[in-house]
Enzyme design. Structure first.
Site, PDB file in Angstrom:
ATOM      1  N   SER A  48       0.821  -1.213   0.000  1.00 59.23           N
ATOM      2  CA  SER A  48       0.000   0.000   0.000  1.00 59.23           C
ATOM      3  C   SER A  48       0.855   1.263   0.000  1.00 59.23           C
ATOM      4  CB  SER A  48      -0.949  -0.001   1.206  1.00 59.23           C
ATOM      5  OG  SER A  48      -0.234  -0.187   2.412  1.00 59.23           O
ATOM      6  N   GLY A  49       1.879   1.325   0.866  1.00 56.47           N
ATOM      7  CA  GLY A  49       2.737   2.505   0.901  1.00 56.47           C
ATOM      8  C   GLY A  49       3.562   2.664  -0.354  1.00 56.47           C
ATOM      9  N   GLU A  70       9.414  -5.234  -7.050  1.00 58.20           N
ATOM     10  CA  GLU A  70       8.349  -6.007  -6.410  1.00 58.20           C
ATOM     11  C   GLU A  70       8.151  -7.314  -7.183  1.00 58.20           C
ATOM     12  OE1 GLU A  70       5.873  -7.883  -4.531  1.00 58.20           O
ATOM     13  OE2 GLU A  70       6.226  -5.930  -3.606  1.00 58.20           O
ATOM     14  N   GLN A  78      -5.000  -6.454   2.350  1.00 54.91           N
ATOM     15  CA  GLN A  78      -4.918  -7.345   3.501  1.00 54.91           C
ATOM     16  C   GLN A  78      -5.949  -7.074   4.596  1.00 54.91           C
ATOM     17  OE1 GLN A  78      -0.746  -8.300   4.686  1.00 54.91           O
ATOM     18  NE2 GLN A  78      -0.186  -7.091   2.885  1.00 54.91           N
ATOM     19  N   CYS A 198      -1.429  -4.752  11.609  1.00 59.30           N
ATOM     20  CA  CYS A 198      -2.797  -4.633  12.120  1.00 59.30           C
ATOM     21  C   CYS A 198      -2.945  -5.356  13.447  1.00 59.30           C
ATOM     22  CB  CYS A 198      -3.817  -5.159  11.116  1.00 59.30           C
ATOM     23  SG  CYS A 198      -5.503  -4.670  11.541  1.00 59.30           S
ATOM     24  N   ASP A 334       4.990  -0.746   7.297  1.00 60.39           N
ATOM     25  CA  ASP A 334       5.304  -1.682   8.368  1.00 60.39           C
ATOM     26  C   ASP A 334       6.792  -1.874   8.637  1.00 60.39           C
ATOM     27  OD1 ASP A 334       2.582  -1.988   8.374  1.00 60.39           O
ATOM     28  OD2 ASP A 334       2.578  -4.013   7.536  1.00 60.39           O
ATOM     29  N   LYS A 342       1.025  -0.631  13.113  1.00 65.11           N
ATOM     30  CA  LYS A 342       1.320  -0.913  11.704  1.00 65.11           C
ATOM     31  C   LYS A 342       0.041  -1.315  10.969  1.00 65.11           C
ATOM     32  CE  LYS A 342       6.070  -1.960  12.857  1.00 65.11           C
ATOM     33  NZ  LYS A 342       6.512  -0.641  12.378  1.00 65.11           N
ATOM     34  N   THR A 343      -0.588  -0.323  10.336  1.00 67.34           N
ATOM     35  CA  THR A 343      -1.837  -0.534   9.618  1.00 67.34           C
ATOM     36  C   THR A 343      -1.782   0.180   8.271  1.00 67.34           C
ATOM     37  OG1 THR A 343      -2.956   1.442  10.465  1.00 67.34           O
ATOM     38  CG2 THR A 343      -3.049  -0.535  11.836  1.00 67.34           C
ATOM     39  N   CYS A 377      -7.624   1.515  13.504  1.00 66.73           N
ATOM     40  CA  CYS A 377      -7.890   0.080  13.560  1.00 66.73           C
ATOM     41  C   CYS A 377      -9.394  -0.136  13.714  1.00 66.73           C
ATOM     42  CB  CYS A 377      -7.132  -0.559  14.730  1.00 66.73           C
ATOM     43  SG  CYS A 377      -7.279  -2.355  14.778  1.00 66.73           S
TER      44      CYS A 377
END
Length: 454
Positions: A48-49, A70, A78, A198, A334, A342-343, A377
């Site tokens: 995502s980041g 990647e 996720q 998460c 993360d 970490k989300t 969260c």
């Protein structure tokens, strides 16, 4: 496929995976080793980041100025895994082809990073590409270390077995099968003695499972237990107090400072250690066991002591997210050592900070953008309820909506289940979502005006 060759080949200085770590493919044929690639910005990781910053930076810097390393074919959302495990979503709804979520104007090297050399501004990939960068963004996420718990991988490989885990697309469908199969006995859920992505997810499935058992009329035959290695049920007291009320009302047993250290699948036994008194070992029989695996940054990154702290996380300033020693290195998400939860929401809030500071660094200007540790969260507590936890570095509530968010609400469940996936795919990965800070400011102003006019 090229055959891996001996580690006797000359290697440049830096941090690398060697054959003793089981990654012999670090060193490939000499022709591939000579391949060179240069870029203005290199992003390692397409989560995502990584995707959000690739979109932002490539839009600003222009075509082919940004390179992404990647290896994955698919990009997973996720946060949906919790809902898949509860039977509310399907696995195929949780991913898109990586080629579709990465920006079209970047260079994509479809391989994994196997060597970091920050002194020489280079990264080497498994396919032998040597990448020279002006600026590096580390967005590798965390790796799942199921093998760290003896017997767990074996237990997860048993067809129609009693052990499951929401954290991997490989295993997430097993969770709903376990919910369906268990008729009586102990349903045990775990939180490991490691950082996790998460941190609320290990207990979300507890509440969903308990609700599922009630819906099917078998709750009175099943004991629901949450064994967590943490000393608290949740790190933010504002929400922890609310969660204790939930578990008490629903007769869910919570054991703090209890860590899973072994699974014996042939006996249906989970072995736990009391972290407060390590000599105390507990063997618990289970009819269902949901395991959150220990996690860490990817091994190749953790081995690069120049880039990481003692715990293996990228050593950045928690406010600017710039590396403490290498000023042309940043981290997001993360893998960063910033002490936030970490989300995906954290990565969204970090993205404008990292973007602005990377551009400032490229121009030789002062870094002025600051990350406040925002994390969110959505604590799903059943099939139609959710507590939306939002907080900052100081573990103080940083709530968006003008009502108490430490209560179970259907509106927050609808936000989690129906709206957040669309926001993720359509807005965040395109670099247009920076978290709810702006919305929070607008709503707070409206709330203040309403009070003034009352």
């Amino acid at each position: 496929m090229m055959q891996a060759i001996s580690t006797k080949l000359p290697i440049v200085s830096g941090c690398y995976m060697n054959s003793s770590s089981g990654i012999a493919r670090t060193f490939v044929a000499s022709q591939a080793l000579r391949e060179k690639h240069e870029c203005q910005v290199l992003i390692v990781g397409g989560g995502s980041g990584g995707c959000a910053l690739a979109a932002k930076l490539s839009s600003k810097l222009g075509k082919h100025k940004v390179t992404v390393v990647e290896p994955a074919e698919q990009h997973y959302y996720q946060p949906m895994f919790t809902l898949i495990g509860g039977g509310m979503k399907r696995l195929e709804q949780s991913y898109r082809p990586m080629a579709e979520v990465l920006p079209k104007n970047i260079n994509w090297i479809k391989s994994e990073a196997v060597e970091f050399d920050p002194k020489n501004n280079t990264v080497k990939t498994a396919n032998g590409t040597n990448i020279k960068y002006d600026m590096l963004l580390l967005a590798t996420g965390l790796q799942l270390n199921y093998e760290k718990i003896p017997g767990l991988v074996e237990a997860l490989s048993i067809p129609n077995g009693k052990v499951c885990s929401n954290y991997s697309p490989k295993y997430v469908d097993r969770t709903y099968a376990c919910l369906q199969n268990i008729q009586e006995g102990n349903a045990i859920f775990t939180f490991p003695a490691s950082p996790v992505k998460c941190p609320g997810a290990p207990q979300k499935i507890v509440y969903i499972a308990e609700h599922y058992f009630r819906k099917l009329g078998k709750r009175n035959k099943i004991t629901v237990t949450y064994n967590t290695s943490l000393p608290v049920i949740f790190g933010v007291k504002h929400y922890a107090d609310a969660l204790w009320k939930v578990v008490e009302k629903r007769d869910i047993k919570v054991n703090l400072l209890r860590n899973l250290i072994e699974v014996r699948p042939n006996e249906d036994v989970a072995v736990f250690q009391n972290l407060d008194k390590p000599e105390e070992i507990f063997e618990e029989k289970f009819a269902m066991l949901h395991v959150t695996p220990p996690m860490s940054t990817p091994t190749v990154l953790a081995q690069c002591k120049e880039l990481v702290n003692a715990a293996g996380f990228v050593d950045v300033d928690k406010s600017t997210l710039q590396h403490l020693r290498y000023k042309n290195v940043f981290a997001i998400g993360d893998c960063s050592a910033s002490p936030n939860s970490k989300t995906a929401a954290s990565a969204a809030a970090q993205s404008p900070v990292v973007y602005r500071n990377m551009l400032a660094q490229l121009k030789g200007k002062e870094l002025k953008s600051i990350y406040d540790g925002y994390a969110s969260c959505p604590l799903v507590t059943g099939y139609h309820s959710c507590i939306l936890a939002e907080f900052d570095y100081d573990l103080k509530p940083l709530e968006t909506f003008p009502f108490a968010q430490n209560k179970e609400r259907y509106s927050m469940f609808f936000l989690k289940k129906a709206l957040m996936p669309t926001l993720y795919w359509k807005v965040m990965l395109n670099g247009h979502w920076n978290g709810p800070a702006l919305m929070r400011k607008v709503l707070s102003v409206l709330k203040f005006e309403k009070k003034v006019n009352a």
